[in-house]
Design an enzyme around this catalytic site. Structure first.
Site, mmCIF file in Angstrom:
data_model
loop_
_atom_site.group_PDB
_atom_site.id
_atom_site.type_symbol
_atom_site.label_atom_id
_atom_site.label_comp_id
_atom_site.label_asym_id
_atom_site.label_seq_id
_atom_site.Cartn_x
_atom_site.Cartn_y
_atom_site.Cartn_z
ATOM 1 C CG ASP A 67 73.399 139.993 -52.119
ATOM 2 O OD1 ASP A 67 74.406 140.685 -52.335
ATOM 3 O OD2 ASP A 67 72.548 139.732 -52.989
ATOM 4 C CG ASN A 136 65.039 134.890 -60.774
ATOM 5 O OD1 ASN A 136 65.496 135.984 -60.454
ATOM 6 N ND2 ASN A 136 65.285 133.791 -60.085
ATOM 7 C CG HIS A 138 67.414 137.483 -58.064
ATOM 8 N ND1 HIS A 138 67.931 136.318 -58.577
ATOM 9 C CD2 HIS A 138 68.411 138.391 -58.184
ATOM 10 C CE1 HIS A 138 69.178 136.524 -58.973
ATOM 11 N NE2 HIS A 138 69.490 137.771 -58.758
ATOM 12 C CD GLU A 143 66.893 133.503 -56.249
ATOM 13 O OE1 GLU A 143 66.258 133.923 -57.241
ATOM 14 O OE2 GLU A 143 68.096 133.234 -56.305
HETATM 15 C C1 F6R Z 1 74.119 141.307 -56.073
HETATM 16 C C2 F6R Z 1 72.699 140.970 -56.035
HETATM 17 C C3 F6R Z 1 71.980 140.384 -57.187
HETATM 18 C C4 F6R Z 1 72.376 140.963 -58.540
HETATM 19 C C5 F6R Z 1 71.609 140.279 -59.673
HETATM 20 C C6 F6R Z 1 72.071 140.763 -61.036
HETATM 21 O O1 F6R Z 1 74.549 141.861 -54.849
HETATM 22 O O2 F6R Z 1 72.128 141.157 -55.022
HETATM 23 O O3 F6R Z 1 70.607 140.554 -56.977
HETATM 24 O O4 F6R Z 1 72.144 142.331 -58.550
HETATM 25 O O5 F6R Z 1 71.787 138.901 -59.611
HETATM 26 O O6 F6R Z 1 73.387 140.356 -61.245
HETATM 27 P P1 F6R Z 1 74.231 140.856 -62.503
HETATM 28 O O7 F6R Z 1 74.464 142.316 -62.318
HETATM 29 O O8 F6R Z 1 75.527 140.079 -62.434
HETATM 30 O O9 F6R Z 1 73.430 140.554 -63.727
#
Ligand code: F6R
Length: 242
Positions: A67, A136, A138, A143
């Site tokens: 992403d 959450n 995701h 989401e």
């Molecule tokens: C990042 C992504 C997100 C993260 C998720 C966890 O490329 O796609 O889904 O993997 O938000 O983020 P952290 O590792 O910062 O807790």
């Protein structure tokens, strides 16, 4: 789903890096699906150290990222392209032209998403997709919602994700409100999936991912349907799974 329980973040990073390293060694022309965020930072450090020790060669590797924020340039230090450059690409011998992150500068969302999907197809698909998980549930920026979206698409970030990401920006108002993300189908088409998680704040999401019903309300729960998923998580993140 195979679950590897580690005592802490350091061990999680080493175990997960070992899995990616094995992929690179066994298939030197692999397509690696990569993630950003705090969780994989240690893992990227481990890979960079293995490269420094002469244990890994990235010269035939391609990467595709999950992403990118919409409306952000690659030299913005909060862009995911910048993150990848800083934590991995600049530290190993990967060819810059073989690294693909959705183009956050492309204002035409349809064009940006179709281009990312086309790159993945042209490369013959993803050999192993690294994932973090949101509080959450995701994955990528998919989401919680009413449906699993198949291909790369543009999403409006939820308030909880904007709040969680605010720690990287000067203020919450500077966090971009939209992102381009691989779809659930894009992720599920990867041959293997490696999900990393640490900390107590991920425990509920991980529990619902592994043990709850498969539902778009917990996007990561869809991974129960994938034939080759490895979860590497520390004790705190696995504290709700017996
Ligand atoms: C990042 C992504 C997100 C993260 C998720 C966890 O490329 O796609 O889904 O993997 O938000 O983020 P952290 O590792 O910062 O807790």
């Amino acid at each position: 789903m195979k679950i590897i329980r580690t005592k802490d973040y350091g061990e999680m990073s080493r175990r997960a890096a070992g899995i990616l390293a094995a992929q690179v060694i066994l298939k030197p022309d692999s397509v690696l699906g990569l993630a950003t965020g705090s969780t994989p930072e240690g893992l990227y450090r481990e890979l960079a150290e293995m490269y420094e020790r002469g244990e890994l060669d990235f010269s035939d590797i391609h990467t595709v990222n999950l992403d990118e924020y919409r409306g952000i340039s690659p030299d913005n230090d909060q862009s995911y392209r910048f993150f990848m450059q800083k934590h991995l690409f600049s530290k190993v011998n990967i060819r810059p032209e073989c690294t693909f992150v959705p183009n956050g500068e492309e204002a035409d969302a349809e064009k940006a998403c179709a281009a990312h999907e086309a790159v993945i197809k042209k490369l013959g698909g993803i050999d192993i997709q690294l994932l973090g998980i949101g509080n959450n549930g995701h994955i990528g920026f998919n989401e919680p919602g009413n449906e699993f979206v198949n291909e790369t698409h543009c999403v409006a970030l939820t308030e909880s994700t904007i709040a969680a990401n605010a720690r990287f920006f000067a203020s919450v108002s500077e966090v971009p409100k939209e992102a381009y993300t691989m779809g659930i189908g894009t992720i599920m088409r990867a041959k293997k999936i490696l999900l990393v998680a640490n900390g107590e704040q991920k425990a509920e999401a991980l529990y619902r991912t592994c043990c709850g019903p498969v539902t778009p309300e917990v996007p990561a729960s869809v991974l129960q349907l994938h034939p080759d998923v490895t979860v590497v998580a520390d004790e705190a993140a696995l504290s709700k799974i017996g």
